[in-house]
Design an enzyme around this catalytic site. Structure first.
Site, PDB file in Angstrom:
ATOM      1  N   GLY A   1      32.685 -29.984 -25.021  1.00  0.00           N
ATOM      2  CA  GLY A   1      32.372 -28.768 -25.775  1.00  0.00           C
ATOM      3  C   GLY A   1      33.448 -27.723 -25.578  1.00  0.00           C
ATOM      4  O   GLY A   1      34.622 -27.939 -25.881  1.00  0.00           O
TER       5      GLY A   1
ATOM      6  N   ASN B   1      28.549 -24.962 -15.367  1.00  0.00           N
ATOM      7  CA  ASN B   1      29.755 -24.247 -14.954  1.00  0.00           C
ATOM      8  C   ASN B   1      29.651 -24.049 -13.440  1.00  0.00           C
ATOM      9  O   ASN B   1      28.596 -24.257 -12.849  1.00  0.00           O
ATOM     10  CB  ASN B   1      29.955 -22.945 -15.741  1.00  0.00           C
ATOM     11  CG  ASN B   1      28.873 -21.932 -15.488  1.00  0.00           C
ATOM     12  OD1 ASN B   1      28.530 -21.638 -14.339  1.00  0.00           O
ATOM     13  ND2 ASN B   1      28.323 -21.372 -16.546  1.00  0.00           N
TER      14      ASN B   1
ATOM     15  N   ILE C   1      19.585 -33.384 -25.430  1.00  0.00           N
ATOM     16  CA  ILE C   1      19.352 -33.929 -24.085  1.00  0.00           C
ATOM     17  C   ILE C   1      18.149 -33.272 -23.408  1.00  0.00           C
ATOM     18  O   ILE C   1      17.494 -33.888 -22.581  1.00  0.00           O
ATOM     19  CB  ILE C   1      20.624 -33.836 -23.208  1.00  0.00           C
ATOM     20  CG1 ILE C   1      20.487 -34.756 -21.985  1.00  0.00           C
ATOM     21  CG2 ILE C   1      20.924 -32.387 -22.835  1.00  0.00           C
ATOM     22  CD1 ILE C   1      21.781 -34.991 -21.246  1.00  0.00           C
TER      23      ILE C   1
ATOM     24  N   GLY D   1      26.212 -23.886 -24.327  1.00  0.00           N
ATOM     25  CA  GLY D   1      26.147 -25.320 -24.575  1.00  0.00           C
ATOM     26  C   GLY D   1      24.992 -26.013 -23.873  1.00  0.00           C
ATOM     27  O   GLY D   1      23.880 -25.492 -23.795  1.00  0.00           O
ATOM     28  N   VAL D   2      25.276 -27.197 -23.345  1.00  0.00           N
ATOM     29  CA  VAL D   2      24.270 -28.007 -22.643  1.00  0.00           C
ATOM     30  C   VAL D   2      23.690 -27.223 -21.465  1.00  0.00           C
ATOM     31  O   VAL D   2      22.481 -27.220 -21.240  1.00  0.00           O
ATOM     32  CB  VAL D   2      24.888 -29.340 -22.151  1.00  0.00           C
ATOM     33  CG1 VAL D   2      23.953 -30.064 -21.200  1.00  0.00           C
ATOM     34  CG2 VAL D   2      25.235 -30.237 -23.329  1.00  0.00           C
ATOM     35  N   ASP D   3      24.558 -26.539 -20.725  1.00  0.00           N
ATOM     36  CA  ASP D   3      24.134 -25.787 -19.546  1.00  0.00           C
ATOM     37  C   ASP D   3      23.076 -24.746 -19.907  1.00  0.00           C
ATOM     38  O   ASP D   3      22.004 -24.688 -19.285  1.00  0.00           O
ATOM     39  CB  ASP D   3      25.362 -25.115 -18.928  1.00  0.00           C
ATOM     40  CG  ASP D   3      25.122 -24.523 -17.553  1.00  0.00           C
ATOM     41  OD1 ASP D   3      24.152 -24.920 -16.884  1.00  0.00           O
ATOM     42  OD2 ASP D   3      25.927 -23.672 -17.140  1.00  0.00           O
TER      43      ASP D   3
END
Length: 169
Positions: free
Chosen positions: A124, A24, A11, A32-34
């Site tokens: 996730g 979060n 992404i 992860g994505v964050d």
């Protein structure tokens, strides 16, 4: 009417007006994505997140809510941070997962974003079963009253892409 599209990959490599971050509640990065969005977006994203924590979100962003920052070095104008719920086998939290999608689109509308890229929120480390997350996400986006022209679900692997494709049709 909003068009739903799918992409498989990272992404942080997407080009869109807004990229949704599965954040979060601290808004200060994570895994992860964050973590990937914070790393690729650069220090500008973290600076704005820190400003949000110092002002309106002193206790962090609540689950199901969304807020925007700059996208920094990402190929987007904004990052829309939303906090997905942790999956529970004993408590239905799907309304919170749906809220992540609705609220991200509401924020996108206030920004004037026309293209929005979403990850598979909560699938996730938060443990949400992929099939159910796809159902909730697609239903929430389809039901949303939004001016966003394209919602793109950006799925990390082939299995996630397959599951979302079955829902998008």
């Amino acid at each position: 009417m909003t068009t739903l599209t799918l992409a498989q990959g990272d992404i942080t490599r997407e080009r869109a007006d807004a990229i949704v971050n599965a954040a979060n509640s601290s808004l200060l990065g994570g895994g992860g994505v964050d973590g990937a969005i914070h790393r690729r977006g650069g220090p500008e994203v973290l600076q704005e997140c820190r400003r949000l924590r110092a002002s309106r979100y002193g206790k962090g962003l609540a689950t199901g809510q969304a807020v925007a920052t700059t996208a920094g070095r990402l190929d987007a104008r904004w990052v829309i941070h939303t906090v997905g719920p942790v999956f529970s086998a004993t408590e239905d939290r799907s309304h919170l997962l749906a809220s992540c999608h609705r609220e991200a689109l509401r924020v996108a509308d206030t920004l004037g974003a026309r293209t929005v890229a979403f990850p598979a929120i909560s699938t996730g480390v938060y443990g949400w079963p992929l099939e159910d997350a796809a159902r909730v996400a697609v239903e929430a986006v389809r039901a949303a009253d939004t001016a966003v022209e394209e919602v793109r679900f950006v799925l990390f692997d082939a299995r996630a892409h397959e599951v979302f494709a079955a829902r998008v049709g």
